[in-house]
Every structure is written in C-alpha cells, then in structure tokens.
Design a protein around this motif. Structure first.
Motif, PDB file in Angstrom:
ATOM      1  N   PRO A 174      24.032 -10.251 -28.531  1.00  0.00           N
ATOM      2  CA  PRO A 174      23.848 -10.575 -27.100  1.00  0.00           C
ATOM      3  C   PRO A 174      23.205 -12.011 -27.036  1.00  0.00           C
ATOM      4  O   PRO A 174      22.968 -12.508 -27.765  1.00  0.00           O
ATOM      5  N   GLY A 175      23.534 -12.518 -25.716  1.00  0.00           N
ATOM      6  CA  GLY A 175      23.281 -13.713 -25.402  1.00  0.00           C
ATOM      7  C   GLY A 175      21.739 -13.938 -25.252  1.00  0.00           C
ATOM      8  O   GLY A 175      21.095 -15.245 -25.156  1.00  0.00           O
ATOM      9  N   ILE A 176      21.049 -12.872 -24.452  1.00  0.00           N
ATOM     10  CA  ILE A 176      19.717 -13.050 -24.328  1.00  0.00           C
ATOM     11  C   ILE A 176      18.923 -12.151 -25.160  1.00  0.00           C
ATOM     12  O   ILE A 176      19.239 -10.894 -25.091  1.00  0.00           O
ATOM     13  N   ILE A 177      17.939 -12.637 -25.984  1.00  0.00           N
ATOM     14  CA  ILE A 177      17.339 -11.633 -27.009  1.00  0.00           C
ATOM     15  C   ILE A 177      15.847 -11.778 -26.825  1.00  0.00           C
ATOM     16  O   ILE A 177      15.199 -12.756 -26.505  1.00  0.00           O
ATOM     17  N   ARG A 178      15.269 -10.431 -26.856  1.00  0.00           N
ATOM     18  CA  ARG A 178      13.829 -10.400 -26.615  1.00  0.00           C
ATOM     19  C   ARG A 178      12.961 -10.301 -27.787  1.00  0.00           C
ATOM     20  O   ARG A 178      13.281  -9.266 -28.621  1.00  0.00           O
ATOM     21  N   ILE A 179      12.142 -10.797 -28.192  1.00  0.00           N
ATOM     22  CA  ILE A 179      11.157 -10.713 -29.466  1.00  0.00           C
ATOM     23  C   ILE A 179       9.726 -10.442 -28.993  1.00  0.00           C
ATOM     24  O   ILE A 179       9.443 -10.700 -28.114  1.00  0.00           O
ATOM     25  N   SER A 180       9.285  -9.763 -29.974  1.00  0.00           N
ATOM     26  CA  SER A 180       7.716  -9.666 -29.747  1.00  0.00           C
ATOM     27  C   SER A 180       6.874 -10.734 -30.022  1.00  0.00           C
ATOM     28  O   SER A 180       7.057 -11.550 -30.903  1.00  0.00           O
ATOM     29  N   LYS A 181       5.872 -10.990 -29.148  1.00  0.00           N
ATOM     30  CA  LYS A 181       5.057 -12.306 -29.154  1.00  0.00           C
ATOM     31  C   LYS A 181       4.537 -12.726 -30.559  1.00  0.00           C
ATOM     32  O   LYS A 181       4.522 -13.839 -30.915  1.00  0.00           O
ATOM     33  N   ASP A 182       3.945 -11.443 -31.136  1.00  0.00           N
ATOM     34  CA  ASP A 182       3.090 -11.811 -32.395  1.00  0.00           C
ATOM     35  C   ASP A 182       3.718 -11.547 -33.787  1.00  0.00           C
ATOM     36  O   ASP A 182       3.133 -11.593 -34.686  1.00  0.00           O
ATOM     37  N   LYS A 183       4.865 -11.283 -33.618  1.00  0.00           N
ATOM     38  CA  LYS A 183       5.678 -10.571 -35.004  1.00  0.00           C
ATOM     39  C   LYS A 183       6.710 -11.649 -35.144  1.00  0.00           C
ATOM     40  O   LYS A 183       7.640 -12.209 -34.373  1.00  0.00           O
ATOM     41  N   PRO A 184       7.191 -11.891 -36.325  1.00  0.00           N
ATOM     42  CA  PRO A 184       8.301 -12.491 -36.903  1.00  0.00           C
ATOM     43  C   PRO A 184       9.416 -11.589 -36.484  1.00  0.00           C
ATOM     44  O   PRO A 184       9.454 -10.391 -36.418  1.00  0.00           O
ATOM     45  N   ALA A 185      10.457 -12.276 -36.214  1.00  0.00           N
ATOM     46  CA  ALA A 185      11.695 -11.530 -35.919  1.00  0.00           C
ATOM     47  C   ALA A 185      12.841 -12.237 -36.756  1.00  0.00           C
ATOM     48  O   ALA A 185      13.039 -13.265 -37.131  1.00  0.00           O
ATOM     49  N   ARG A 186      13.620 -11.252 -37.243  1.00  0.00           N
ATOM     50  CA  ARG A 186      14.791 -11.588 -38.244  1.00  0.00           C
ATOM     51  C   ARG A 186      15.989 -11.331 -37.420  1.00  0.00           C
ATOM     52  O   ARG A 186      16.309 -10.380 -36.832  1.00  0.00           O
ATOM     53  N   LEU A 187      16.632 -12.451 -37.401  1.00  0.00           N
ATOM     54  CA  LEU A 187      18.023 -12.409 -36.599  1.00  0.00           C
ATOM     55  C   LEU A 187      19.059 -12.813 -37.660  1.00  0.00           C
ATOM     56  O   LEU A 187      19.066 -13.662 -38.450  1.00  0.00           O
ATOM     57  N   THR A 188      20.247 -11.869 -37.657  1.00  0.00           N
ATOM     58  CA  THR A 188      21.368 -12.145 -38.453  1.00  0.00           C
ATOM     59  C   THR A 188      22.463 -12.630 -37.804  1.00  0.00           C
ATOM     60  O   THR A 188      22.887 -11.628 -36.766  1.00  0.00           O
ATOM     61  N   PHE A 189      22.860 -13.636 -38.056  1.00  0.00           N
ATOM     62  CA  PHE A 189      24.183 -14.053 -37.177  1.00  0.00           C
ATOM     63  C   PHE A 189      25.460 -13.760 -38.026  1.00  0.00           C
ATOM     64  O   PHE A 189      25.614 -13.981 -39.291  1.00  0.00           O
ATOM     65  N   LEU A 190      26.221 -12.937 -37.435  1.00  0.00           N
ATOM     66  CA  LEU A 190      27.514 -12.795 -38.037  1.00  0.00           C
ATOM     67  C   LEU A 190      28.666 -13.511 -37.133  1.00  0.00           C
ATOM     68  O   LEU A 190      28.905 -12.971 -36.185  1.00  0.00           O
ATOM     69  N   ARG A 191      29.244 -14.241 -37.878  1.00  0.00           N
ATOM     70  CA  ARG A 191      30.478 -15.027 -37.212  1.00  0.00           C
ATOM     71  C   ARG A 191      31.729 -14.496 -37.214  1.00  0.00           C
ATOM     72  O   ARG A 191      32.262 -14.290 -38.458  1.00  0.00           O
ATOM     73  N   ARG A 192      32.472 -14.260 -36.197  1.00  0.00           N
ATOM     74  CA  ARG A 192      33.779 -13.454 -36.252  1.00  0.00           C
ATOM     75  C   ARG A 192      34.887 -14.723 -35.898  1.00  0.00           C
ATOM     76  O   ARG A 192      35.976 -14.240 -35.992  1.00  0.00           O
ATOM     77  N   ASP A 193      34.273 -15.488 -35.156  1.00  0.00           N
ATOM     78  CA  ASP A 193      35.261 -16.682 -34.141  1.00  0.00           C
ATOM     79  C   ASP A 193      35.543 -17.795 -35.226  1.00  0.00           C
ATOM     80  O   ASP A 193      34.591 -18.366 -35.625  1.00  0.00           O
ATOM     81  N   PRO A 194      36.630 -18.219 -35.559  1.00  0.00           N
ATOM     82  CA  PRO A 194      36.899 -19.294 -36.491  1.00  0.00           C
ATOM     83  C   PRO A 194      36.862 -20.690 -35.803  1.00  0.00           C
ATOM     84  O   PRO A 194      36.969 -21.638 -36.661  1.00  0.00           O
ATOM     85  N   ASN A 195      36.612 -20.608 -34.637  1.00  0.00           N
ATOM     86  CA  ASN A 195      36.354 -21.723 -33.857  1.00  0.00           C
ATOM     87  C   ASN A 195      35.391 -22.765 -34.388  1.00  0.00           C
ATOM     88  O   ASN A 195      34.080 -22.332 -34.513  1.00  0.00           O
ATOM     89  N   PRO A 196      36.016 -23.870 -34.828  1.00  0.00           N
ATOM     90  CA  PRO A 196      34.864 -24.713 -35.502  1.00  0.00           C
ATOM     91  C   PRO A 196      33.704 -25.255 -34.652  1.00  0.00           C
ATOM     92  O   PRO A 196      32.659 -25.667 -35.189  1.00  0.00           O
ATOM     93  N   CYS A 197      33.857 -25.132 -33.423  1.00  0.00           N
ATOM     94  CA  CYS A 197      32.690 -25.328 -32.557  1.00  0.00           C
ATOM     95  C   CYS A 197      31.552 -24.407 -33.092  1.00  0.00           C
ATOM     96  O   CYS A 197      30.367 -24.878 -32.664  1.00  0.00           O
ATOM     97  N   LEU A 198      31.649 -23.163 -33.418  1.00  0.00           N
ATOM     98  CA  LEU A 198      30.639 -22.325 -33.807  1.00  0.00           C
ATOM     99  C   LEU A 198      30.209 -22.359 -35.320  1.00  0.00           C
ATOM    100  O   LEU A 198      29.641 -21.501 -35.825  1.00  0.00           O
ATOM    101  N   ASP A 199      30.673 -23.364 -36.103  1.00  0.00           N
ATOM    102  CA  ASP A 199      30.448 -23.632 -37.517  1.00  0.00           C
ATOM    103  C   ASP A 199      28.751 -23.530 -37.827  1.00  0.00           C
ATOM    104  O   ASP A 199      28.577 -23.053 -38.803  1.00  0.00           O
ATOM    105  N   GLU A 200      28.019 -23.890 -36.928  1.00  0.00           N
ATOM    106  CA  GLU A 200      26.708 -24.070 -37.059  1.00  0.00           C
ATOM    107  C   GLU A 200      26.156 -23.503 -35.872  1.00  0.00           C
ATOM    108  O   GLU A 200      26.397 -23.559 -34.643  1.00  0.00           O
TER     109      GLU A 200
END
Ligand SMILES: [Cu+2]
Length: 118
Positions: free
Chosen positions: A45-71
């Motif tokens: 999703p493009g908008i992610i809501r996280i809890s104010k006081d807790k660590p959040a773990r985000l896993t990025f899974l890239r499916r798009d080979p477009n070099p624009c999304l390398d990083e």
C-alpha cells in the motif's frame, strides 16, 4: 425519457468528477507489527499507518525490475536500502516516529507515506 437519461448521466458524471478530485484516493493500511509492501510500479500500500509508540517492521518485496525502484529511501528515518527483485528486504522503524514520513525511490519519483496513530 431521453431527458431523464441525459439528466441522470449528467449527475453521475458530476459525481464521478467530484470523487476524482475530492474523494479520498487511498486509505491508509494498518501496519500492525509487520507489513509487507509490494514494490511494483510504486509502493502498495501507498499509505501505511503505524502505532505511535511501537517499532514497525516493514518488508519491501520488489516485483518490478524498473531500475527506478532499485532503492527505497525513508529519509525521515535515514534509511536507504537496495531492493533486489524478488528478495524481501525488511526495515525496522523505531519510535519516536515522525508524524508524516515519506517513502520514495532513489530518484524521488515514486512515493509512499507512513502516518502515525494519534
Ligand atoms: Cu525512481
């Protein structure tokens, strides 16, 4: 009868235009403890809501080979990660969280957003 059809389609068209400009384009997805973000023509999703006081773990899974999304860059957390296609990369966001944190590609062309619970 024709007049009714024209009127009704006119109203529907106005409603569609109104929704396009003023409607909420995307609602936030609750991250909970962990969330996978699909990188494919942008961040989903493009908008992610996280809890104010807790660590959040985000896993990025890239499916798009477009070099624009390398990083993926989370400037507010000083995070910059290389994303190999098909290989999940996890980042941990520790509080204090900014109110509104950006997610973007290395070239600042694709964007996402992290918002915190009040
Ligand atoms: Cu880019």
């Amino acid at each position: 009868m024709d007049r009714i059809i024209v009127t009704v389609s006119g109203i529907l068209l106005i409603a569609a235009i109104y929704r396009f400009f003023f409607g909420k384009r995307e609602t936030a997805t609750e991250a909970g403890n962990a969330l996978t973000v699909i990188v494919d023509g942008g961040y989903k999703p493009g908008i992610i809501r996280i809890s104010k006081d807790k660590p959040a773990r985000l896993t990025f899974l890239r499916r798009d080979p477009n070099p624009c999304l390398d990083e993926v860059v989370l400037p507010d957390y000083k995070i910059r990660e290389y994303l190999p296609v098909g290989k999940p990369v996890t980042v941990i966001l520790n509080p204090p969280h900014p109110v509104d944190a950006k997610i973007r590609c290395g070239m600042n062309m694709f964007h996402g957003k992290i918002i915190t619970d009040e």
